[in-house]
Design a protein around this motif. Structure first.
Motif: not given
Length: 159
Positions: A22-23, A49-50, A74-76, A80-82
């Protein structure tokens, strides 16, 4: 409720793989997508979720740090994934190193009153599943690909 560490680790691995799918469907230009104005956005849900597994881990006595740094506005997607990948591994490692089957059934105090560590870990996975479901609705609303997590999506069946 989990009664064995191995059962939790197995479920955590499967659940986190679905969440990563999903991410990975997120797009930086759609992180502000909400069902309606004033509700949670894709970016907020992804970041939640992260980072929220650190809260649940702390309740059961695991030392997992949340990586909240910088300006959340400013989150990209890559952030989130990392961040999520790191916290998934930290929860797994801490659970393997510091939990026992006996500890999972011990009663402890939490925000919800007296419960067991195993019940709180089930709550972690349920919490993640809940927000992941919200995200799949927003992905479709944003015109982004919706990955199959608990089975194939309409797009995957039409292949």
């Amino acid at each position: 409720m989990y009664r064995t560490v191995n059962d939790f680790i197995a479920d955590w691995s499967v659940a986190s793989e679905g969440t990563l799918r999903v991410l990975h469907s997120l797009s930086d230009d759609k992180l502000d997508q909400a069902i309606v104005e004033g509700h949670s956005t894709l970016g907020w849900l992804g970041w939640h979720i992260a980072t929220s597994p650190a809260f649940f881990a702390g309740l059961v006595g695991l030392n997992v740090k949340s990586a909240i740094e910088g300006n959340k506005e400013q989150i990209k997607v890559i952030d989130i994934v990392e961040t999520y990948k790191k916290i998934v591994e930290a929860v797994k490692s801490e659970a393997e190193s510091n939990l026992t089957d006996e500890k999972l059934v011990e009663k402890i105090e939490s925000f919800a009153g007296e419960t067991t560590r195993g019940a709180l870990l089930r709550g972690l996975i349920d919490h993640q599943t809940h927000h992941r479901g919200q995200m799949t609705v927003l992905l479709r609303q944003a015109g982004l690909p919706v990955p199959g997590v608990m089975g194939p999506t309409k797009e995957e069946r039409q292949g």
